[in-house]
Design an enzyme around this catalytic site. Structure first.
Site, PDB file in Angstrom:
ATOM      1  N   GLU A  38      -9.437  33.293 -15.674  1.00 12.10           N
ATOM      2  CA  GLU A  38     -10.211  32.035 -15.781  1.00 12.10           C
ATOM      3  C   GLU A  38      -9.066  31.562 -14.779  1.00 12.10           C
ATOM      4  O   GLU A  38      -8.105  31.035 -15.541  1.00 12.10           O
ATOM      5  CB  GLU A  38     -11.067  31.464 -17.174  1.00 12.10           C
ATOM      6  CG  GLU A  38     -11.035  30.093 -16.773  1.00 12.10           C
ATOM      7  CD  GLU A  38     -12.083  29.767 -15.658  1.00 12.10           C
ATOM      8  OE1 GLU A  38     -12.182  28.552 -15.101  1.00 12.10           O
ATOM      9  OE2 GLU A  38     -13.203  30.334 -15.824  1.00 12.10           O
ATOM     10  N   ARG A 112     -24.086  22.401 -20.763  1.00 13.61           N
ATOM     11  CA  ARG A 112     -23.382  23.797 -21.019  1.00 13.61           C
ATOM     12  C   ARG A 112     -22.498  23.764 -21.268  1.00 13.61           C
ATOM     13  O   ARG A 112     -22.170  25.356 -21.253  1.00 13.61           O
ATOM     14  CB  ARG A 112     -23.165  23.719 -18.770  1.00 13.61           C
ATOM     15  CG  ARG A 112     -22.682  25.139 -18.028  1.00 13.61           C
ATOM     16  CD  ARG A 112     -21.678  24.730 -16.806  1.00 13.61           C
ATOM     17  NE  ARG A 112     -21.000  25.683 -15.850  1.00 13.61           N
ATOM     18  CZ  ARG A 112     -19.817  25.986 -16.129  1.00 13.61           C
ATOM     19  NH1 ARG A 112     -19.275  25.428 -16.780  1.00 13.61           N
ATOM     20  NH2 ARG A 112     -19.324  26.699 -15.440  1.00 13.61           N
ATOM     21  N   GLN A 227     -34.647  15.208 -12.602  1.00 14.62           N
ATOM     22  CA  GLN A 227     -34.628  15.696 -14.067  1.00 14.62           C
ATOM     23  C   GLN A 227     -34.048  15.223 -15.252  1.00 14.62           C
ATOM     24  O   GLN A 227     -33.109  14.601 -15.000  1.00 14.62           O
ATOM     25  CB  GLN A 227     -34.522  16.835 -13.830  1.00 14.62           C
ATOM     26  CG  GLN A 227     -35.453  18.014 -12.929  1.00 14.62           C
ATOM     27  CD  GLN A 227     -35.326  19.666 -12.974  1.00 14.62           C
ATOM     28  OE1 GLN A 227     -33.778  19.583 -12.912  1.00 14.62           O
ATOM     29  NE2 GLN A 227     -36.103  19.924 -12.141  1.00 14.62           N
ATOM     30  N   ASP A 312     -23.655  32.606  -9.174  1.00 18.44           N
ATOM     31  CA  ASP A 312     -23.777  32.060  -8.031  1.00 18.44           C
ATOM     32  C   ASP A 312     -22.864  32.074  -7.219  1.00 18.44           C
ATOM     33  O   ASP A 312     -23.102  31.516  -5.468  1.00 18.44           O
ATOM     34  CB  ASP A 312     -22.818  30.415  -8.693  1.00 18.44           C
ATOM     35  CG  ASP A 312     -24.132  29.115 -10.061  1.00 18.44           C
ATOM     36  OD1 ASP A 312     -25.397  29.697  -9.325  1.00 18.44           O
ATOM     37  OD2 ASP A 312     -23.773  28.543 -10.220  1.00 18.44           O
TER      38      ASP A 312
END
Length: 443
Positions: A38, A112, A227, A312
């Site tokens: 990461e 998230r 939204q 993604d």
């Protein structure tokens, strides 16, 4: 000098987002050695949009033992309301409750950050398996494995690389370069495969008592849609606005640009009685808010050699249909099933075995992912009224339709085909519609 093969297969996962962390869980269950790289200094980061976990994703989390932890902190979604940006309600219908009745799992909404925390804290040996501040700069491949060069000068060696590092994937960039340098593929290594036609402002605010919990609100208008959902602890919202023209440029917006966008959106109703500016005034603009391009696209080739892409990095869609993360986890499940198949057949992770596994992974997922991307693109343009026919249909036809039954006919056949880790015995929850895919030996 040739690099000696390792006796035990080792997978290098690039990216510790939700898809990368779920992949780590699946690899651990498959008894495949791995490391996660990461680039950021921390895993559980605050910034990020609210997310929706559909029943097929909750089934996967149930299989790896994280369903109950997720349900404890998430908000159960029930109905959906379409409204105009002056607050007038167009239609209200049950969207999420029929999914629970059909498949036994709730559709959940939360942040998230929360799903990152659950996946990270639930991962065995996480301190040893996950390396932070580990940005990649180059990848070398050879007949027996790969070498990943990191920004700090260190090198990670393994059998293959899984790039789950998002829409701006460095793994994809390097893979494309490797493919262009090989004799089997010629192309433009600088071409960016994702195109942004919209930008989105995402944030969260303190929960409001005047908005019902678990009801999903979506406002429609010319060039703009929003939204929002009121959760157990926070209210999450996003507003999508069409760009003047599509672009492949990578943008990092400034704080001033964020505030200017918020000012443009100030009078839009996110909820029937609540405008954007009322919510924005209660947000922490520095910590919780972000303005980003919303890319769309799907790659023609999902792998090259010993490098493969997930989520993604390979199939990116707008957030309007809530399928990005859910689709990414499905792809991860299919890929790890293929890798476990190599291990279970007593084969080595040879170039031929990996090529076959990657090919099967793409073949299995490509059609479904492409369809979901197309559906997301259609829905985004419909609710932002990019054509007069779309405006007319959304304003005057959809409100008279039975959208609950329409949603069932569209989502249930697709969800019924959802994948599961096929090497872990698992029963899970069921509803009125049976799951078609079960672990091997349970079908």
């Amino acid at each position: 000098m040739a690099v000696k093969p390792t006796n035990k297969p080792r997978v290098i996962v690039v990216g510790a987002g939700p898809v990368g962390l779920y992949t780590a869980h699946a690899l651990a269950k498959a008894n495949i050695d791995y490391v996660v790289l990461e680039q950021h200094s921390e895993i559980v980061r605050l910034r990020g949009a609210g997310i929706v976990l559909l029943p097929n994703t909750m089934r996967l989390l149930d299989q790896i033992g994280l369903c109950e932890a997720t349900e404890k902190i998430a908000t159960r979604l029930n109905s959906k309301v379409n409204l105009l940006q002056n607050g007038r309600e167009l239609i209200r219908f049950r969207l999420f409750e029929p999914m629970q009745e059909a498949f036994g799992y709730y559709t959940l909404g939360f942040s998230r950050r929360d799903i990152l925390r659950i996946l990270y804290e639930g991962l065995p040996e996480r301190e040893r398996r996950i390396k932070t501040n580990a940005g990649i700069v180059n990848i070398e491949t050879h007949d027996n494995g790969v070498r990943v060069h990191l920004e700090d000068g260190s090198v990670e060696e393994g059998s293959l690389i899984i790039g789950a590092d998002g829409v701006h994937s460095k793994t994809r960039e390097i893979m494309t370069k490797l493919a262009c340098e090989s004799s089997e593929s010629k192309g433009d290594e600088d071409a960016y495969p994702m195109v942004a036609s919209y930008q989105g402002l995402f944030s969260r605010a303190p929960r409001r008592e005047d908005i019902p919990l678990g009801c999903f609100y979506e406002s429609h208008g010319t060039g703009v849609a929003s939204q929002g959902v009121n959760g157990n602890e926070f209210l999450y919202f996003g507003v999508f606005r069409a760009l003047p023209k599509p672009t492949t440029a990578k943008r990092r917006f400034t704080k001033q640009e964020l505030e200017e966008e918020a000012e443009r959106l100030s009078d839009i109703h996110i909820f029937p009685t609540v405008q954007f500016k009322e919510i924005w005034s209660t947000c922490d603009h520095d910590k919780d808010a972000s303005l980003v391009h919303i890319e769309e696209g799907i790659l023609d080739k999902w792998y090259h050699g010993r490098v493969v892409l997930l989520g993604d990095a390979v199939h990116k869609m707008t957030p309007i249909n809530g399928n990005g993360l859910n689709t990414g986890l499905q792809s991860a499940t299919v890929l790890v099933n293929q890798l476990h198949g190599i291990l279970n057949s007593d084969s080595d992770f040879t170039n031929e075995a990996i090529e076959k596994a990657f090919h099967n992974y793409q073949t299995t997922q490509e059609e479904g992912c492409s369809k979901i991307c197309q559906e997301g693109a259609f829905m985004t343009r419909l609710v932002t009224w990019t054509t007069w026919t779309g405006w007319f249909f959304d304003r005057f036809i959809l409100p008279w339709m039975n959208l609950e039954e329409a949603a069932k006919s569209q989502t249930q056949p697709q969800m019924q085909e959802a994948h599961i880790l096929d090497f872990i015995p698992f029963e899970g929850r069921t509803g009125t519609v049976p799951w078609k895919k079960m672990p091997k030996g349970q079908a």
